[in-house]
Design a protein around this motif. Structure first.
Motif, PDB file in Angstrom:
ATOM      1  N   ALA A  87     -32.805 -37.762  44.724  1.00 53.28           N
ATOM      2  CA  ALA A  87     -32.553 -37.855  46.164  1.00 53.28           C
ATOM      3  C   ALA A  87     -32.997 -39.195  46.746  1.00 53.28           C
ATOM      4  O   ALA A  87     -32.271 -39.792  47.547  1.00 53.28           O
ATOM      5  CB  ALA A  87     -33.232 -36.699  46.893  1.00 53.28           C
ATOM      6  N   ASP A  88     -34.179 -39.670  46.380  1.00 48.19           N
ATOM      7  CA  ASP A  88     -34.650 -40.952  46.928  1.00 48.19           C
ATOM      8  C   ASP A  88     -33.720 -42.089  46.525  1.00 48.19           C
ATOM      9  O   ASP A  88     -33.381 -42.944  47.348  1.00 48.19           O
ATOM     10  CB  ASP A  88     -36.073 -41.256  46.468  1.00 48.19           C
ATOM     11  N   ALA A  89     -33.316 -42.109  45.274  1.00 48.53           N
ATOM     12  CA  ALA A  89     -32.406 -43.161  44.805  1.00 48.53           C
ATOM     13  C   ALA A  89     -31.060 -43.064  45.511  1.00 48.53           C
ATOM     14  O   ALA A  89     -30.498 -44.086  45.921  1.00 48.53           O
ATOM     15  CB  ALA A  89     -32.226 -43.070  43.292  1.00 48.53           C
ATOM     16  N   ALA A  90     -30.541 -41.852  45.673  1.00 46.55           N
ATOM     17  CA  ALA A  90     -29.246 -41.668  46.343  1.00 46.55           C
ATOM     18  C   ALA A  90     -29.320 -42.170  47.782  1.00 46.55           C
ATOM     19  O   ALA A  90     -28.414 -42.876  48.251  1.00 46.55           O
ATOM     20  CB  ALA A  90     -28.834 -40.195  46.313  1.00 46.55           C
ATOM     21  N   ARG A  91     -30.409 -41.843  48.471  1.00 47.50           N
ATOM     22  CA  ARG A  91     -30.563 -42.315  49.852  1.00 47.50           C
ATOM     23  C   ARG A  91     -30.643 -43.841  49.903  1.00 47.50           C
ATOM     24  O   ARG A  91     -30.011 -44.471  50.755  1.00 47.50           O
ATOM     25  CB  ARG A  91     -31.803 -41.694  50.501  1.00 47.50           C
ATOM     26  N   GLU A  92     -31.397 -44.440  49.000  1.00 40.81           N
ATOM     27  CA  GLU A  92     -31.551 -45.899  49.020  1.00 40.81           C
ATOM     28  C   GLU A  92     -30.245 -46.614  48.675  1.00 40.81           C
ATOM     29  O   GLU A  92     -29.897 -47.617  49.300  1.00 40.81           O
ATOM     30  CB  GLU A  92     -32.667 -46.336  48.065  1.00 40.81           C
ATOM     31  N   ILE A  93     -29.519 -46.103  47.708  1.00 42.26           N
ATOM     32  CA  ILE A  93     -28.221 -46.705  47.363  1.00 42.26           C
ATOM     33  C   ILE A  93     -27.279 -46.622  48.550  1.00 42.26           C
ATOM     34  O   ILE A  93     -26.597 -47.595  48.888  1.00 42.26           O
ATOM     35  CB  ILE A  93     -27.612 -46.028  46.114  1.00 42.26           C
ATOM     36  N   MET A  94     -27.255 -45.472  49.208  1.00 39.04           N
ATOM     37  CA  MET A  94     -26.373 -45.325  50.358  1.00 39.04           C
ATOM     38  C   MET A  94     -26.824 -46.211  51.507  1.00 39.04           C
ATOM     39  O   MET A  94     -25.996 -46.801  52.211  1.00 39.04           O
ATOM     40  CB  MET A  94     -26.286 -43.865  50.810  1.00 39.04           C
ATOM     41  N   ARG A  95     -28.129 -46.348  51.688  1.00 34.68           N
ATOM     42  CA  ARG A  95     -28.639 -47.219  52.747  1.00 34.68           C
ATOM     43  C   ARG A  95     -28.174 -48.658  52.504  1.00 34.68           C
ATOM     44  O   ARG A  95     -27.699 -49.345  53.418  1.00 34.68           O
ATOM     45  CB  ARG A  95     -30.166 -47.142  52.799  1.00 34.68           C
ATOM     46  N   GLU A  96     -28.280 -49.115  51.267  1.00 38.36           N
ATOM     47  CA  GLU A  96     -27.829 -50.466  50.921  1.00 38.36           C
ATOM     48  C   GLU A  96     -26.314 -50.607  51.111  1.00 38.36           C
ATOM     49  O   GLU A  96     -25.832 -51.641  51.574  1.00 38.36           O
ATOM     50  CB  GLU A  96     -28.201 -50.801  49.480  1.00 38.36           C
ATOM     51  N   HIS A  97     -25.590 -49.575  50.744  1.00 33.87           N
ATOM     52  CA  HIS A  97     -24.130 -49.588  50.889  1.00 33.87           C
ATOM     53  C   HIS A  97     -23.739 -49.720  52.369  1.00 33.87           C
ATOM     54  O   HIS A  97     -22.908 -50.548  52.728  1.00 33.87           O
ATOM     55  CB  HIS A  97     -23.564 -48.306  50.276  1.00 33.87           C
ATOM     56  N   CYS A  98     -24.357 -48.926  53.208  1.00 36.76           N
ATOM     57  CA  CYS A  98     -24.081 -48.994  54.647  1.00 36.76           C
ATOM     58  C   CYS A  98     -24.501 -50.345  55.217  1.00 36.76           C
ATOM     59  O   CYS A  98     -23.799 -50.906  56.068  1.00 36.76           O
ATOM     60  CB  CYS A  98     -24.805 -47.864  55.378  1.00 36.76           C
ATOM     61  N   ALA A  99     -25.618 -50.872  54.753  1.00 33.71           N
ATOM     62  CA  ALA A  99     -26.096 -52.170  55.242  1.00 33.71           C
ATOM     63  C   ALA A  99     -25.112 -53.277  54.890  1.00 33.71           C
ATOM     64  O   ALA A  99     -24.887 -54.195  55.691  1.00 33.71           O
ATOM     65  CB  ALA A  99     -27.476 -52.479  54.673  1.00 33.71           C
ATOM     66  N   GLY A 100     -24.508 -53.207  53.716  1.00 32.80           N
ATOM     67  CA  GLY A 100     -23.521 -54.210  53.322  1.00 32.80           C
ATOM     68  C   GLY A 100     -22.300 -54.186  54.222  1.00 32.80           C
ATOM     69  O   GLY A 100     -21.830 -55.234  54.684  1.00 32.80           O
ATOM     70  N   THR A 101     -21.804 -53.001  54.490  1.00 34.35           N
ATOM     71  CA  THR A 101     -20.651 -52.871  55.384  1.00 34.35           C
ATOM     72  C   THR A 101     -21.022 -53.336  56.788  1.00 34.35           C
ATOM     73  O   THR A 101     -20.249 -54.032  57.450  1.00 34.35           O
ATOM     74  CB  THR A 101     -20.153 -51.418  55.427  1.00 34.35           C
ATOM     75  N   ALA A 102     -22.213 -52.968  57.225  1.00 31.96           N
ATOM     76  CA  ALA A 102     -22.658 -53.360  58.560  1.00 31.96           C
ATOM     77  C   ALA A 102     -22.742 -54.882  58.679  1.00 31.96           C
ATOM     78  O   ALA A 102     -22.300 -55.458  59.680  1.00 31.96           O
ATOM     79  CB  ALA A 102     -24.008 -52.723  58.871  1.00 31.96           C
ATOM     80  N   ALA A 103     -23.295 -55.538  57.669  1.00 30.67           N
ATOM     81  CA  ALA A 103     -23.415 -56.995  57.708  1.00 30.67           C
ATOM     82  C   ALA A 103     -22.035 -57.644  57.752  1.00 30.67           C
ATOM     83  O   ALA A 103     -21.818 -58.617  58.492  1.00 30.67           O
ATOM     84  CB  ALA A 103     -24.201 -57.490  56.497  1.00 30.67           C
ATOM     85  N   LEU A 104     -21.121 -57.110  56.983  1.00 31.39           N
ATOM     86  CA  LEU A 104     -19.750 -57.643  56.964  1.00 31.39           C
ATOM     87  C   LEU A 104     -19.100 -57.503  58.349  1.00 31.39           C
ATOM     88  O   LEU A 104     -18.528 -58.455  58.874  1.00 31.39           O
ATOM     89  CB  LEU A 104     -18.946 -56.891  55.906  1.00 31.39           C
ATOM     90  N   LEU A 105     -19.216 -56.330  58.925  1.00 34.19           N
ATOM     91  CA  LEU A 105     -18.620 -56.102  60.245  1.00 34.19           C
ATOM     92  C   LEU A 105     -19.278 -56.973  61.319  1.00 34.19           C
ATOM     93  O   LEU A 105     -18.584 -57.562  62.151  1.00 34.19           O
ATOM     94  CB  LEU A 105     -18.707 -54.623  60.621  1.00 34.19           C
ATOM     95  N   ARG A 106     -20.598 -57.070  61.280  1.00 27.05           N
ATOM     96  CA  ARG A 106     -21.274 -57.933  62.256  1.00 27.05           C
ATOM     97  C   ARG A 106     -20.811 -59.375  62.117  1.00 27.05           C
ATOM     98  O   ARG A 106     -20.606 -60.059  63.121  1.00 27.05           O
ATOM     99  CB  ARG A 106     -22.783 -57.861  62.061  1.00 27.05           C
ATOM    100  N   GLY A 107     -20.687 -59.826  60.882  1.00 26.93           N
ATOM    101  CA  GLY A 107     -20.282 -61.202  60.643  1.00 26.93           C
ATOM    102  C   GLY A 107     -18.909 -61.523  61.176  1.00 26.93           C
ATOM    103  O   GLY A 107     -18.668 -62.612  61.711  1.00 26.93           O
ATOM    104  N   PHE A 108     -17.991 -60.591  61.040  1.00 22.40           N
ATOM    105  CA  PHE A 108     -16.625 -60.833  61.496  1.00 22.40           C
ATOM    106  C   PHE A 108     -16.393 -60.501  62.962  1.00 22.40           C
ATOM    107  O   PHE A 108     -15.547 -61.105  63.614  1.00 22.40           O
ATOM    108  CB  PHE A 108     -15.622 -60.025  60.654  1.00 22.40           C
TER     109      PHE A 108
END
Length: 155
Positions: free
Chosen positions: A132-153
């Motif tokens: 569970a901890d790993a799944a949450r952290e992977i998803m957190r990183e995944h969402c952060a990547g999309t968020a950074a991309l959207l903010r940048g554009f």
């Protein structure tokens, strides 16, 4: 399926966005997705659920670029559904419709899709292994990547 006119809801037309509305959408998405990933891993999936998740992952990997966003949405929606909360699923579907509207305003970048696919694969393994901890952290990183991309554009 959700249908909205461009500009309906909290966001202006694609390509223009209000920073506060963008942040609200991205944070809400992160809460739902990280929570769903953690729930799936903590409670485990039955054999049928594991098959559904793996098949959704395979469809994202096999998708041509013009079909990727739809398959990606279905992958994330499958994870939300497998978390076992109809309320979470409904709210995730709504926020994903907003996120897709935002993503439609930026280019699909092959490098990002490849990275996303690696994260999806790691997420599926963590969920199926009950981490569970790993799944949450992977998803957190995944969402952060999309968020950074959207903010940048968009901001």
């Amino acid at each position: 399926t959700f249908v909205r006119a461009p500009g309906a809801g909290p966001h202006p037309a694609p390509g223009r966005t209000d920073a506060a509305a963008l942040e609200d959408t991205l944070r809400f998405r992160e809460v739902l997705e990280v929570g769903a990933a953690g729930l799936c891993a903590a409670h485990g999936l039955d054999a049928a659920g594991a098959v559904r998740l793996r098949e959704a992952l395979e469809r994202t990997g096999d998708a041509p670029s013009e079909e990727y966003r739809r398959q990606d949405t279905l992958f994330h929606l499958t994870l939300a559904e497998l978390a076992g909360s109809p309320s979470l699923t409904a709210r995730y579907a709504a926020v994903r419709a907003e996120v897709n509207g935002l993503l439609d305003g930026i280019p699909l970048l092959v490098r990002n899709l490849e990275h996303s696919q690696r994260q999806h694969a790691a997420l599926v393994e963590a969920v199926l292994d009950g981490q569970a901890d790993a799944a949450r952290e992977i998803m957190r990183e995944h969402c952060a990547g999309t968020a950074a991309l959207l903010r940048g554009f968009l901001t």
